[in-house]
Design an enzyme around this catalytic site. Sequence first.
Site, short mmCIF file in Angstrom:
data_model
loop_
_atom_site.label_atom_id
_atom_site.label_comp_id
_atom_site.label_asym_id
_atom_site.label_seq_id
_atom_site.Cartn_x
_atom_site.Cartn_y
_atom_site.Cartn_z
N ARG A 144 0.83 -1.21 0.00
CA ARG A 144 0.00 0.00 0.00
C ARG A 144 0.86 1.26 0.00
NH1 ARG A 144 -3.71 2.51 4.37
NH2 ARG A 144 -5.00 3.89 3.10
N HIS A 171 0.80 4.29 -2.68
CA HIS A 171 0.61 5.70 -2.30
C HIS A 171 1.78 6.55 -2.77
CE1 HIS A 171 -2.75 5.48 0.95
NE2 HIS A 171 -2.99 4.69 -0.07
N ASP A 172 2.99 5.99 -2.67
CA ASP A 172 4.16 6.74 -3.13
C ASP A 172 4.00 7.07 -4.62
OD1 ASP A 172 6.64 7.97 -3.11
OD2 ASP A 172 7.70 6.13 -3.65
N VAL A 221 1.35 9.84 -5.80
CA VAL A 221 1.54 11.24 -5.45
C VAL A 221 2.95 11.65 -5.88
CG1 VAL A 221 1.39 12.96 -3.61
CG2 VAL A 221 0.09 10.83 -3.41
N GLY A 242 4.59 10.74 -8.38
CA GLY A 242 5.34 9.61 -8.93
C GLY A 242 6.07 8.83 -7.84
N ASN A 292 -3.71 7.61 10.75
CA ASN A 292 -3.20 6.25 10.96
C ASN A 292 -2.33 5.73 9.80
OD1 ASN A 292 -4.49 6.20 13.38
ND2 ASN A 292 -6.28 5.13 12.61
N HIS A 309 -6.19 -5.86 -2.90
CA HIS A 309 -7.08 -5.89 -1.74
C HIS A 309 -7.44 -7.30 -1.31
CE1 HIS A 309 -8.50 -1.44 -2.20
NE2 HIS A 309 -7.29 -1.55 -1.68
#
Length: 314
Positions: A51, A55-56, A59, A61, A83, A182
């Site tokens: 995850r 996320h990295d 946003v 790249g 969190n 997921h």
Amino acid sequence: MLLLSFLVVCQGGSLKKRFYQNSCPQADDIIKTKTLHHVSADPNLPAKLLRLHFHDCFVRGCDGSVLLNSTANNTAEKDSIPNLTVLGFDVIDDIKSAVEEKCPKTVSCADILALAARDAVSAQFKKPLWEVLTGRRDGTVSKSSEALTDIPAPFFNFTQLTQNFARKGLTVHDLVVLSGAHTIGIAHCNAFSNRLYNFTGKGDQDPSLDSTYAAFLKTKCKSLSDTTTTVERGLGGSGNFNSHYYPNLLQKKGLFQSDAALLTEDQSRGIAEELVNQNKFFTEFARSMERMGAIEVLAGSAGENRIKCSVVNS
Ligand code: HEM
Ligand SMILES: *[C@@H]1O[C@H](CO)[C@@H](O)[C@H](O)[C@H]1NC(C)=O
Ligand SMILES: *[C@@H]1O[C@H](CO)[C@@H](O)[C@H](O)[C@H]1NC(C)=O
Ligand SMILES: *[C@@H]1O[C@H](CO)[C@@H](O)[C@H](O)[C@H]1NC(C)=O
Ligand SMILES: *[C@@H]1O[C@H](CO)[C@@H](O)[C@H](O)[C@H]1NC(C)=O
Ligand SMILES: CC(=O)N[C@H]1CO[C@H](CO)[C@@H](O)[C@@H]1O
């Protein structure tokens, strides 16, 4: 859109196989050994690192910006979502110090995160599930506001998800394939409890959620105000990475609205039906992860190789 896709492809094209072959030949092995060591201590780590890598990449790249701490003047991506800070940053910092000991200022945090996520998820298979090209450089900017605009929300519908992925040069096919991530990990109740208790503001349940599964989820998430309880994704109980996400999804047991949204269009539903086949899923997941791992990467002399992943070099 075309120009954007072109840029993404070009920038991804700067990544190489064994980029550190001469500058730090031990890098890949150090990262793998350290990652496996941490996975054996924390079975939830593969999900956390996967995850984090997602996320990295979404946003600014894949530039390690998600790893940066907030400063006196700036709230970083890390602190945008409550969190998120429990997601395995300490593990990346630990791997980084081991790499730094052998090869100072040579290996980027963005590459370490990409490799560690792959190695962690692959641990159960004893072979890499996808190829990670390297040569990413680290960015110096991390803004919490960008995480909020670029990371898709669990209540997104199909249109919103497709647009969000398209902005990163990813297709509907990538969206359905990568949502298969997921199959592992956890989710906090508040990411889906509106589906259980107040879907349209009338105290109702989401009709696109299987009612037996909803009843089970209600035993875990007792009210709309519960923001701390977490639910395990693997419906079979195991934390294994596999294609089970898809048969569950097709039985209306996708946990988020964003999961269920994949069934609302013929094209994406068709892709989900194909991915029930595990070999097909693994092949496609590898391809889509390589595409995700190449989003807007910094190359050449852009950015830097951070010494500590949580702060920019001074
Ligand atoms: C399609 C849009 C997506 C949405 C809306 C979404 C949303 C979320 C949310 C809300 C959570 C729960 C976080 C929590 O409550 O702690 C989550 C967990 C997770 N997501 Fe996604 N996600 C998406 C795509 C992806 C992609 C592309 C990947 C990776 C390739 C991914 C990997 C994961 C993993 C592994 C977890 C479990 C994390 C853990 O156990 O700590 N997700 N996602
Ligand atoms: C970044 O923040 C974490 C968590 O607050 C902290 O443990 C770590 O020491 C910080 N990094 C640096 C370099 O200060
Ligand atoms: C924060 O902003 C102030 C005033 O603009 C500046 O003097 C200071 O150096 C900045 N601190 C950091 C850590 O960037
Ligand atoms: C998806 O959500 C957006 C924003 O809330 C909304 O404008 C749009 O009508 C929705 N699309 C569908 C197909 O429901
Ligand atoms: C359900 O949603 C409606 C409309 O947003 C709101 O007025 C109501 O208070 C909500 N119910 C609960 C239990 O939160
Ligand atoms: C799992 C976890 O760390 N939950 C925390 C999320 O944040 C809230 C408040 O910020 C804490 O109360 C929870 O313990």
